[in-house]
Design a protein around this motif. Sequence first.
Motif, PDB file in Angstrom:
ATOM      1  N   LEU A  44       0.933  -1.154   0.071  1.00 19.29           N
ATOM      2  CA  LEU A  44      -0.101  -0.176  -0.034  1.00 19.29           C
ATOM      3  C   LEU A  44       0.855   1.210  -0.021  1.00 19.29           C
ATOM      4  O   LEU A  44       2.075   1.300   0.567  1.00 19.29           O
ATOM      5  CB  LEU A  44      -0.888  -0.014   1.085  1.00 19.29           C
ATOM      6  N   GLY A  45       0.307   2.279  -0.715  1.00 14.49           N
ATOM      7  CA  GLY A  45       1.183   3.426  -0.541  1.00 14.49           C
ATOM      8  C   GLY A  45       0.304   4.653  -0.637  1.00 14.49           C
ATOM      9  O   GLY A  45      -0.939   4.854  -0.207  1.00 14.49           O
ATOM     10  N   GLY A  46       0.603   5.820  -1.300  1.00 12.95           N
ATOM     11  CA  GLY A  46       0.091   7.306  -1.306  1.00 12.95           C
ATOM     12  C   GLY A  46      -1.380   7.114  -1.747  1.00 12.95           C
ATOM     13  O   GLY A  46      -2.376   7.647  -1.199  1.00 12.95           O
ATOM     14  N   ALA A  47      -1.768   6.223  -2.896  1.00 15.97           N
ATOM     15  CA  ALA A  47      -3.101   6.087  -3.543  1.00 15.97           C
ATOM     16  C   ALA A  47      -3.982   5.421  -2.455  1.00 15.97           C
ATOM     17  O   ALA A  47      -5.192   6.248  -2.131  1.00 15.97           O
ATOM     18  CB  ALA A  47      -2.930   5.364  -4.860  1.00 15.97           C
ATOM     19  N   GLU A  48      -3.478   4.505  -1.985  1.00 17.76           N
ATOM     20  CA  GLU A  48      -4.374   3.982  -0.986  1.00 17.76           C
ATOM     21  C   GLU A  48      -4.549   4.706   0.443  1.00 17.76           C
ATOM     22  O   GLU A  48      -5.548   4.719   0.997  1.00 17.76           O
ATOM     23  CB  GLU A  48      -3.614   2.549  -0.404  1.00 17.76           C
ATOM     24  N   ARG A  49      -3.594   5.570   0.766  1.00 19.17           N
ATOM     25  CA  ARG A  49      -3.708   6.310   2.036  1.00 19.17           C
ATOM     26  C   ARG A  49      -5.085   7.522   1.598  1.00 19.17           C
ATOM     27  O   ARG A  49      -5.800   7.607   2.481  1.00 19.17           O
ATOM     28  CB  ARG A  49      -2.605   7.313   2.163  1.00 19.17           C
ATOM     29  N   GLU A  50      -4.913   7.841   0.366  1.00 21.00           N
ATOM     30  CA  GLU A  50      -6.112   8.715  -0.014  1.00 21.00           C
ATOM     31  C   GLU A  50      -7.452   8.179  -0.105  1.00 21.00           C
ATOM     32  O   GLU A  50      -8.530   8.754   0.556  1.00 21.00           O
ATOM     33  CB  GLU A  50      -5.773   9.556  -1.492  1.00 21.00           C
ATOM     34  N   LEU A  51      -7.504   6.906  -0.265  1.00 22.37           N
ATOM     35  CA  LEU A  51      -8.478   6.118  -0.439  1.00 22.37           C
ATOM     36  C   LEU A  51      -9.335   5.789   0.832  1.00 22.37           C
ATOM     37  O   LEU A  51     -10.491   6.084   1.134  1.00 22.37           O
ATOM     38  CB  LEU A  51      -8.614   4.592  -1.020  1.00 22.37           C
ATOM     39  N   TRP A  52      -8.190   5.547   1.701  1.00 22.62           N
ATOM     40  CA  TRP A  52      -8.910   5.004   3.381  1.00 22.62           C
ATOM     41  C   TRP A  52      -8.873   6.358   3.775  1.00 22.62           C
ATOM     42  O   TRP A  52      -9.640   6.198   5.244  1.00 22.62           O
ATOM     43  CB  TRP A  52      -7.743   4.208   3.928  1.00 22.62           C
ATOM     44  N   SER A  53      -8.427   7.709   3.635  1.00 26.78           N
ATOM     45  CA  SER A  53      -8.886   8.720   4.128  1.00 26.78           C
ATOM     46  C   SER A  53     -10.154   9.401   3.789  1.00 26.78           C
ATOM     47  O   SER A  53     -10.618  10.499   4.406  1.00 26.78           O
ATOM     48  CB  SER A  53      -7.857  10.039   3.797  1.00 26.78           C
ATOM     49  N   ALA A  54     -10.512   8.962   2.833  1.00 25.67           N
ATOM     50  CA  ALA A  54     -12.158   9.294   2.168  1.00 25.67           C
ATOM     51  C   ALA A  54     -13.209   9.371   3.435  1.00 25.67           C
ATOM     52  O   ALA A  54     -13.110   8.421   4.285  1.00 25.67           O
ATOM     53  CB  ALA A  54     -12.325   8.585   0.952  1.00 25.67           C
TER      54      ALA A  54
END
Length: 270
Positions: free
Chosen positions: A92-102
């Motif tokens: 997991l990386g930055g893109a996943e952090r954005e998804l899970w921050s939604a």
Amino acid sequence: MSDTQVLPGVHPVALGDGVHAFFTSAAGGVSPAPWSTAAAADGSDAGHGLNLGLNVSDDPARVAVNRARVARHLGAPVAYATQVHGATVLPLGGAERELWSAPEPPGTAGEGDALVTTEGRLGLGVLVADCVPVLLADPVARVVAVAHAGRKGVLSGVVLRALDAMVERGADLARVRAAVGPAVCGLCYEVPAAMRDEVAAAVPQTFATTRAGTPGLDLPAGVVAQLAERGVAAVRVDRCTLEEEALFSHRRASVSGTTTGRQAGIIALI
């Protein structure tokens, strides 16, 4: 995530500077029985269960509230996988952090039984209710991982695969710190003799005999041994999920013919 929340029953573990890691209990959420325990609800089943699993028939809206409370306790979004008792490691990386921050994060990061990241302020969660939750960190290389090690996971070496994924991202096994969380103990985990022999043939340290004198498996001991093979020392949280009513236990629930919730091991780079 600036608004933090303190959860009851959390068991913190020290895995190095810049790493926040802990194990949750069954307490501190909004799920009613059977996704709470008497101990978790302070003597009642008034809906205080912190069930974090989506596959145990709990209302997904309640699970979302519970997961949000864990994220606030951590101070960062937390990603979870759909665990299938395998050895797949999901990076997991930055893109996943954005998804899970939604506002409405995804329910899963995909099918797998381990997660790894070098991304700061992205929590990794591993869900359990008797299986072994494992938290891993190299605080210098800033790589963290989690693994879900049940009987099949120990046989398939899911923890070893997680270590491999960490090394691929710059971790040094000499620096990696590990925490092996609450799980059913060898004195309680009764299995058929053939099953004990199969697992112990691959990982001898899992061989156990229960209090009743029947064949058993000590999966936490097996995980500690697998880590030691790679030179990784582990802190073992010596708590049995079957014995402690403050923790969820699939085996305890099965005796009464019901379901139960899932607690988690959580880790993040901060």
